[in-house]
Design a protein around this motif. Structure first.
Motif, short mmCIF file in Angstrom:
data_model
loop_
_atom_site.label_atom_id
_atom_site.label_comp_id
_atom_site.label_asym_id
_atom_site.label_seq_id
_atom_site.Cartn_x
_atom_site.Cartn_y
_atom_site.Cartn_z
N SER A 21 0.82 -1.21 0.00
CA SER A 21 0.00 0.00 0.00
C SER A 21 0.85 1.26 0.00
O SER A 21 0.54 2.23 -0.67
CB SER A 21 -0.93 -0.01 1.22
OG SER A 21 -1.83 -1.07 1.14
N ILE B 139 -1.95 5.38 0.72
CA ILE B 139 -1.96 5.94 2.04
C ILE B 139 -2.40 7.39 1.98
O ILE B 139 -1.87 8.19 1.23
CB ILE B 139 -0.55 5.84 2.68
CG1 ILE B 139 -0.16 4.37 2.86
CG2 ILE B 139 -0.51 6.58 3.99
CD1 ILE B 139 -1.01 3.64 3.87
N LEU C 130 -9.21 -1.56 6.02
CA LEU C 130 -8.10 -0.62 6.14
C LEU C 130 -7.72 -0.02 4.79
O LEU C 130 -7.37 1.16 4.69
CB LEU C 130 -6.89 -1.31 6.77
CG LEU C 130 -7.05 -1.72 8.24
CD1 LEU C 130 -5.81 -2.48 8.72
CD2 LEU C 130 -7.30 -0.51 9.12
N ARG D 222 -7.83 4.01 4.31
CA ARG D 222 -6.70 4.85 3.89
C ARG D 222 -7.11 5.84 2.82
O ARG D 222 -6.43 6.84 2.59
CB ARG D 222 -5.55 3.97 3.39
CG ARG D 222 -4.91 3.12 4.47
CD ARG D 222 -3.69 2.38 3.95
NE ARG D 222 -3.21 1.44 4.95
CZ ARG D 222 -3.41 0.13 4.91
NH1 ARG D 222 -4.05 -0.42 3.88
NH2 ARG D 222 -2.96 -0.65 5.87
N ASP E 78 -8.07 0.62 14.45
CA ASP E 78 -7.15 0.53 13.31
C ASP E 78 -7.68 1.30 12.11
O ASP E 78 -6.93 1.97 11.39
CB ASP E 78 -6.92 -0.93 12.93
CG ASP E 78 -6.13 -1.71 13.98
OD1 ASP E 78 -5.47 -1.07 14.82
OD2 ASP E 78 -6.19 -2.95 13.94
N ALA F 160 -5.97 4.60 10.35
CA ALA F 160 -5.62 4.58 8.93
C ALA F 160 -6.20 5.77 8.17
O ALA F 160 -5.86 5.98 7.00
CB ALA F 160 -6.11 3.28 8.29
N GLU G 95 -2.95 -7.94 3.17
CA GLU G 95 -2.96 -6.65 2.47
C GLU G 95 -3.13 -6.81 0.96
O GLU G 95 -3.64 -5.89 0.30
CB GLU G 95 -1.68 -5.87 2.77
CG GLU G 95 -1.66 -5.21 4.13
CD GLU G 95 -1.58 -6.21 5.27
OE1 GLU G 95 -2.15 -5.92 6.36
OE2 GLU G 95 -0.95 -7.29 5.11
#
Length: 289
Positions: free
Chosen positions: A5, A11, A36, A40, A68, A72, A233
């Motif tokens: 990522s 991100i 997540l 992001r 979490d 993020a 991920e």
């Protein structure tokens, strides 16, 4: 491009700002990785899961998962509940509407697995797989449909289920588990046709290889298996790519994570781990990467 990522620019983005995702079984593993990935990009995430208190064999809870998500960059709400129960599913959807104004994405992630031979498989495990995998997928999608129809930011339903593979090996390896997962796939393909004019993208996503989740690490030889498994991920990044496409483009499609990333220009998957020869997942006959 690398397969993480940080290196794909995901991100801190805003691609999903204002979009609300409901994820079943999102306390950990693939469900959390997808949450997540969207967080992001600024998504709102409602997590429906049973784990409210720490479990001795499982990392995290639905509450730590929400923390979490917010760390993020997204907004998160936890709903402690069971995807098999209609009232819990309704509460998750109602929570999304109350907190964020609607539902734009559903992720049917919750799943149970038992691969014992037919004569050794208990009726209880049979029922569990059918109830979580098939019934849970049906209940969550059904409850969300009125709100998905109203979405103005690209409505999607991603179901964690494999492409239909009629190879006799997979049909005979664990018929009941296969039935439950193919049942999820058939629901997705059926909805893609049933709601073809509703502007909702129904798709399935499946990993090319084993994924390093608790389901793998808790096996007798889990330590070795995890070394040859990719990180969750990769599924999160693949899901983000699918959700970034117009619903009509993905409707009725069954995707493998590595192929999705390859289509997006990500060809080096080494960042996701698994070594030089990660283990192919169930229902996958050969590599796509």
């Amino acid at each position: 491009m690398s397969g993480t990522s940080n290196e794909t620019g995901d991100i801190g983005g805003t691609r999903f700002a204002g979009r609300t995702m409901v994820v079943s079984g999102g306390s950990r593993g693939i469900g959390l990785a997808i949450a997540l990935g969207a967080a992001r990009q600024g998504a709102n995430v409602v997590l429906l899961a049973k784990t409210a208190e720490p479990h001795p064999k499982l990392p995290g809870t639905v509450h730590t998962a929400v923390a979490d998500v917010e760390a993020a960059g997204g907004k998160g709400v936890a709903v402690v509940g069971d995807v098999r129960k209609e009232e819990d599913v309704a509460r998750a959807i109602d929570t999304a509407v109350e907190h964020f104004g609607g539902v734009d994405v559903v992720v049917n992630n919750a799943s149970a697995i038992a691969t014992e031979p037919t004569e050794a498989l208990s009726a209880k495990k049979f029922d569990l797989m059918m109830d979580i995998n098939v019934r849970g997928t049906f209940l969550l999608t059904k409850a969300a449909l009125p709100h998905l129809r109203k979405s103005t930011s690209g409505a999607h339903v991603i179901t964690l289920a494999p492409p239909l593979n009629m190879n006799p090996h997979w049909l005979g390896a664990h018929p009941t588990y296969t039935l439950s997962k193919y049942g999820m796939t058939l629901l997705s393909l059926g909805w893609a046709s049933e709601y073809a004019d509703a502007g909702i993208g129904f798709s399935c996503l499946w990993p090319e290889t084993y994924i390093a989740t608790s389901a793998v690490s808790n096996l007798a030889d889990g330590g070795d298996l995890v070394k040859s498994s990719r990180s969750p991920e990769i599924m999160g990044d693949a899901a983000v790519q699918i959700l970034s496409r117009p619903p009509a483009e993905v409707n009725g499609q069954c995707y493998i994570d590595a192929a999705v990333l390859a289509d997006s220009g990500v060809t080096d998957l080494s960042g996701y781990g698994g070594g030089d020869d990660p283990i192919l997942d169930i229902f996958v006959d050969g590599r796509v990467s």
